[in-house]
Scaffold this active site. Sequence first.
Site, mmCIF file in Angstrom:
data_model
loop_
_atom_site.group_PDB
_atom_site.id
_atom_site.type_symbol
_atom_site.label_atom_id
_atom_site.label_comp_id
_atom_site.label_asym_id
_atom_site.label_seq_id
_atom_site.Cartn_x
_atom_site.Cartn_y
_atom_site.Cartn_z
ATOM 1 N N ASP A 1 -13.059 -9.066 7.054
ATOM 2 C CA ASP A 1 -12.704 -7.787 6.434
ATOM 3 C C ASP A 1 -13.978 -6.978 6.110
ATOM 4 O O ASP A 1 -14.067 -5.788 6.429
ATOM 5 C CB ASP A 1 -11.907 -8.090 5.149
ATOM 6 N N ARG B 1 10.761 -0.717 8.026
ATOM 7 C CA ARG B 1 11.606 -1.640 8.808
ATOM 8 C C ARG B 1 12.665 -2.280 7.922
ATOM 9 O O ARG B 1 13.726 -2.652 8.381
ATOM 10 C CB ARG B 1 10.732 -2.713 9.448
ATOM 11 N N ARG B 2 12.325 -2.430 6.656
ATOM 12 C CA ARG B 2 13.309 -2.974 5.704
ATOM 13 C C ARG B 2 13.049 -2.376 4.319
ATOM 14 O O ARG B 2 11.969 -1.811 4.089
ATOM 15 C CB ARG B 2 13.259 -4.498 5.651
ATOM 16 N N LYS C 1 -15.470 -3.343 7.815
ATOM 17 C CA LYS C 1 -15.878 -2.172 7.022
ATOM 18 C C LYS C 1 -17.310 -1.768 7.345
ATOM 19 O O LYS C 1 -17.605 -0.577 7.513
ATOM 20 C CB LYS C 1 -15.698 -2.466 5.531
ATOM 21 N N VAL D 1 0.834 -1.207 0.000
ATOM 22 C CA VAL D 1 0.000 0.000 0.000
ATOM 23 C C VAL D 1 0.869 1.256 0.000
ATOM 24 O O VAL D 1 0.626 2.219 -0.748
ATOM 25 C CB VAL D 1 -0.957 -0.024 1.220
ATOM 26 N N LYS E 1 -8.448 -0.594 8.340
ATOM 27 C CA LYS E 1 -9.809 -0.775 8.881
ATOM 28 C C LYS E 1 -9.796 -1.513 10.209
ATOM 29 O O LYS E 1 -10.660 -1.285 11.054
ATOM 30 C CB LYS E 1 -10.701 -1.497 7.882
ATOM 31 N N VAL F 1 -12.298 1.756 4.108
ATOM 32 C CA VAL F 1 -13.485 1.057 3.608
ATOM 33 C C VAL F 1 -13.534 1.203 2.087
ATOM 34 O O VAL F 1 -13.610 2.325 1.570
ATOM 35 C CB VAL F 1 -14.777 1.636 4.236
#
Length: 419
Positions: free
Chosen positions: A197, A45-46, A201, A14, A102, A129
Amino acid sequence: MNKLRIGICGWGNVATGLFRTLETNHEEIKKRGNLEIEIIVIGARRDNPECDPGNVTIERDIFKVIDHDIDVVVELIGGVDVARDLILKALNAKKHVVTANKAVIFNHGDELFRVANKNGVKLLYESSVCAGTPIIKLLNQELAASKISKISGMLNGTSNYILSNMEEGMEFEPTLKLAQEKGYAEPDPSFDIEGTDAAHKIGILSSLAFGSSLPPKNFYIEGVNKIHKDDFKYAHEMGYTIKHLAIAKSMKNSIDLRAHPSLVKLDSYLANLKGVRNGIEVETDLLGTLHVAGSGAGQEATASGVISDLIYLSDSKIKEVNNANESSELFDFIDLDFQYYFYIEVSDLSDVIDSISSIFENKGAGIESISQKENLNDDLVPIIIITDPFKEKDYQELVDNLLDLDSVNKIRSIRIEPQ
Ligand code: HSE
């Protein structure tokens, strides 16, 4: 021209999608959004071999992003506990936060909005959402004058993608694999296929429209993982298809909140939204029924929602986002009435139809239609029943009684959503 200095926390799918979209759509954001966005720091972090962050400062400790001279922390790490800590720290440091997460809004929304209000900063979450398909600001701003009676729709792109492929005759497993390859599914796809999921939402939308709490009390959640491709064939013969619907509906003194597969009429608006598309139907008093549809998953769709929050945030005239909760109660699922589709597989037809019919009758479930289908390869016979509405609390015992019949081999069932 408005300007925002941002720090991005997270450097996965993302976040790198946002980074690239800020480059590719730079001119649109400037011209139409009147905004110049400067990425000051990335908490990664990496490294991510998929994306080179150029000269942007990298912090390996994501919490250090907050210490930079930035206006907004964009939280894209996902998960719940660390994300909550990060957002709380950012809000308490009086930084605005934009998140696409979310799970953290569902589980800790009330607390996080309280802390944002206390600190005079904003917590925006359009992409949490349906990715960038506009629904959060639509409910909060554009529909603020309307009474909303029901929100329903397909809120999980992966489930809609899987069901659309099964409707075309594919099996469940290969379509899930495709959804994973295309980056639609969550890192743990059980969140998609078990309905979690979509439940997150609809919980968020219910809090906006009806004031239910975040987290909400327990509500009924079922995923797409028990549906068979043949159910589409039988549903089609009766004028229906199958969608995974998440629903929040205003009842007299409570809210009907749930997420599960449903039969919907083939000619309905939602029936015709295929693939990874999300579709939402909002029933209002002033506008009638409103439809919103768009891509509900993927890098670019999510970036679109995050950037829309940044543009919104950069307009200093915006009113406070209102997340005041009235703690509305949820309606008890078992007290709802549903019409049902039943697939009943039997090994021996003699007498079984009478026995099946009397089990339905004993439970007060009238039979609207019953039909025997073509024998399966192993000579098992599918029987398809559409019931009249009956109480959800009678459902489990009805199924147990059917399974007690010697010749009943298997049962599948799907609720029918009235339209
Ligand atoms: N896995 C989610 C979906 C991604 O399939 O809709 C967007 O929340």
